[in-house]
Each structure stands twice: as C-alpha cells, then as structure tokens.
Design a protein around this motif. Sequence first.
Motif, PDB file in Angstrom:
ATOM      1  N   LYS A 147       0.823  -1.215   0.000  1.00 27.98           N
ATOM      2  CA  LYS A 147       0.000   0.000   0.000  1.00 27.98           C
ATOM      3  C   LYS A 147       0.858   1.268   0.000  1.00 27.98           C
ATOM      4  N   ASP A 148       1.859   1.313   0.865  1.00 29.86           N
ATOM      5  CA  ASP A 148       2.694   2.525   0.937  1.00 29.86           C
ATOM      6  C   ASP A 148       3.423   2.771  -0.389  1.00 29.86           C
ATOM      7  N   LYS A 149       3.917   1.694  -1.005  1.00 27.27           N
ATOM      8  CA  LYS A 149       4.629   1.857  -2.282  1.00 27.27           C
ATOM      9  C   LYS A 149       3.677   2.341  -3.378  1.00 27.27           C
ATOM     10  N   THR A 150       2.432   1.854  -3.332  1.00 25.08           N
ATOM     11  CA  THR A 150       1.441   2.324  -4.310  1.00 25.08           C
ATOM     12  C   THR A 150       1.138   3.796  -4.094  1.00 25.08           C
ATOM     13  N   TYR A 151       0.930   4.162  -2.837  1.00 25.01           N
ATOM     14  CA  TYR A 151       0.605   5.562  -2.546  1.00 25.01           C
ATOM     15  C   TYR A 151       1.786   6.477  -2.862  1.00 25.01           C
ATOM     16  N   ASN A 152       2.994   6.001  -2.598  1.00 24.76           N
ATOM     17  CA  ASN A 152       4.175   6.822  -2.902  1.00 24.76           C
ATOM     18  C   ASN A 152       4.338   7.037  -4.403  1.00 24.76           C
ATOM     19  N   ILE A 153       4.115   5.973  -5.187  1.00 25.60           N
ATOM     20  CA  ILE A 153       4.323   6.129  -6.629  1.00 25.60           C
ATOM     21  C   ILE A 153       3.231   6.992  -7.252  1.00 25.60           C
ATOM     22  N   SER A 154       2.089   7.123  -6.589  1.00 25.80           N
ATOM     23  CA  SER A 154       1.048   8.018  -7.109  1.00 25.80           C
ATOM     24  C   SER A 154       1.586   9.442  -7.221  1.00 25.80           C
ATOM     25  N   GLN A 155       2.450   9.812  -6.315  1.00 26.85           N
ATOM     26  CA  GLN A 155       3.011  11.160  -6.351  1.00 26.85           C
ATOM     27  C   GLN A 155       4.016  11.313  -7.488  1.00 26.85           C
ATOM     28  N   ASP A 156       4.688  10.217  -7.856  1.00 22.26           N
ATOM     29  CA  ASP A 156       5.577  10.274  -9.017  1.00 22.26           C
ATOM     30  C   ASP A 156       4.783  10.467 -10.307  1.00 22.26           C
ATOM     31  N   TYR A 157       3.514  10.025 -10.298  1.00 25.77           N
ATOM     32  CA  TYR A 157       2.647  10.242 -11.453  1.00 25.77           C
ATOM     33  C   TYR A 157       1.975  11.611 -11.391  1.00 25.77           C
ATOM     34  N   LEU A 158       2.320  12.415 -10.381  1.00 25.96           N
ATOM     35  CA  LEU A 158       1.822  13.786 -10.215  1.00 25.96           C
ATOM     36  C   LEU A 158       0.320  13.837  -9.964  1.00 25.96           C
ATOM     37  N   VAL A 159      -0.249  12.737  -9.449  1.00 25.52           N
ATOM     38  CA  VAL A 159      -1.673  12.755  -9.109  1.00 25.52           C
ATOM     39  C   VAL A 159      -1.822  12.856  -7.596  1.00 25.52           C
ATOM     40  N   LYS A 160      -3.041  13.090  -7.163  1.00 24.94           N
ATOM     41  CA  LYS A 160      -3.324  13.251  -5.746  1.00 24.94           C
ATOM     42  C   LYS A 160      -3.049  11.951  -4.994  1.00 24.94           C
ATOM     43  N   ARG A 161      -2.317  12.061  -3.899  1.00 24.57           N
ATOM     44  CA  ARG A 161      -2.063  10.881  -3.079  1.00 24.57           C
ATOM     45  C   ARG A 161      -3.387  10.383  -2.502  1.00 24.57           C
ATOM     46  N   PRO A 162      -3.742   9.093  -2.692  1.00 28.11           N
ATOM     47  CA  PRO A 162      -5.011   8.589  -2.165  1.00 28.11           C
ATOM     48  C   PRO A 162      -5.102   8.798  -0.653  1.00 28.11           C
ATOM     49  N   GLY A 163      -6.321   9.005  -0.189  1.00 26.82           N
ATOM     50  CA  GLY A 163      -6.525   9.203   1.238  1.00 26.82           C
ATOM     51  C   GLY A 163      -7.845   8.631   1.690  1.00 26.82           C
ATOM     52  N   PRO A 164      -8.049   8.521   2.999  1.00 30.86           N
ATOM     53  CA  PRO A 164      -9.302   7.957   3.520  1.00 30.86           C
ATOM     54  C   PRO A 164     -10.460   8.932   3.384  1.00 30.86           C
ATOM     55  N   ASP A 165     -11.649   8.368   3.209  1.00 30.26           N
ATOM     56  CA  ASP A 165     -12.855   9.170   3.125  1.00 30.26           C
ATOM     57  C   ASP A 165     -13.991   8.368   3.751  1.00 30.26           C
ATOM     58  N   ALA A 166     -14.743   8.976   4.620  1.00 27.64           N
ATOM     59  CA  ALA A 166     -15.770   8.256   5.372  1.00 27.64           C
ATOM     60  C   ALA A 166     -16.835   7.660   4.461  1.00 27.64           C
TER      61      ALA A 166
END
Length: 217
Positions: A147-166
């Motif tokens: 999960k952390d590696k996926t979220y980190n690479i999202s930033q390399d793609y210049l997109v919004k880092r995924p986050g929690p939402d109720a």
Amino acid sequence: MKKIAATLLVAIALAGCKFNDAGKPKLPILGNRDAVSKTVNGKQVTDTIYHTIPDFKFVNQYGDTITQNSLKGDIYVADFFFTTCPSICPIMHRNMLKVYSEFKNVPDFKIISHTIDPKHDTVAVLKKYADKLGISGNNWWLLQGDKDKTYNISQDYLVKRPGPDAKQVFVHDGYFVLVDKQKRIRGMYDGTSEKEVSAMIADIKTLRAEVNTEIAQ
C-alpha cells in the motif's frame, strides 16, 4: 499537492505547442526538470534531466510480477482505482475500455491500473474484476502490491495521493497519466470525461508517431 500542481502547470505552459522538424505536433514533457552541466568532447554542455517514473514492483491479475522492465519499450497509461469504488472508478474504466479497444492489438502500448485498496483487491479479486470488464491478454494489467509503495508512486505520477474518506473509503482524483518509452509523463487527462479520453487517444497516436522522442526544450 499545490506545489506539484503549480509545477505541472508551469511545465505545461513552457512545453506546450511543440513541433518536430517536419512540423508535426509533439506532446509536452510534464513535471520538474533539472539542468545538468557536463563535459562532452572537451566542451561544456548543458543537459536536461526530466522527471521520470521510478522503478516499481507489483503483481498483476494473473499473479505475474510486473516491474518497469516489463514495460520496456512501451508507451503506457496509468491510473489508480479500487474495485469497490462506488463513485468515479466505474466511469473511469468504462472510458478506459475505449482506450483498450483502440490499442489492444498494438504491441508497444499498455495500460496499468494500480489498486489503492490492496488489502481487499487480491490477485483473485482483480482477475474477477478484469473478467467482468471483458479484458484479457497482457495489454491491460491491474496491479496490486504494498500500500505505501502504491501511494508513494502516485506522487511520481503527479496525481493526488489517495486518502481515507468516510463515505467512499478512499478518495483519488481519477486522472489517466500518459507515459512515454523513456518513462516521462506526456499527458494527464480526466478519466471521467469522454472528451478528455478521446483527446488522450489522439495524443497516444501522436506519441507513437514520434520518430525522435528527445525534444529540444
């Protein structure tokens, strides 16, 4: 995120409306860039180092390990999703199916979709999701991993880092990111917009037509 977006906009502004020697349009190269001085044949020259997608290691819907080397020589589109997404993911992947249909027989083009919910989206779940979409073969990989590696690479793609939402479990911005054979970002498109996805299909054709992808900046 604001800093990344600002950098991206500057890059687009600086790099837009490029043409090759034959007068054909070229796509911009997005993201940060650095100027590096070096000595070539006794002369001092300045080289440009572009933002690129770093190495990664994930598993696709077939259980195969996928790395940057698996995409060597390919143009590809990347996105982020999760199979239980109640909002934008079904729209994104309905639009991505148009891209898949257009290029599924093109050997140097691929689609990679990273799940942002790897705990639920196991390899078996991703395979079932792929079957439901009607995709097969090796042109569209659904990727699962740390999960952390996926979220980190999202930033390399210049997109919004995924986050929690109720309400949605996760939030993400739904961009499709076009990457060239040198792992540089060449376009970003709203995956929920049919108009932008049509523009991306046209840009993929432009990118594939580039004889020399090293663009003088």
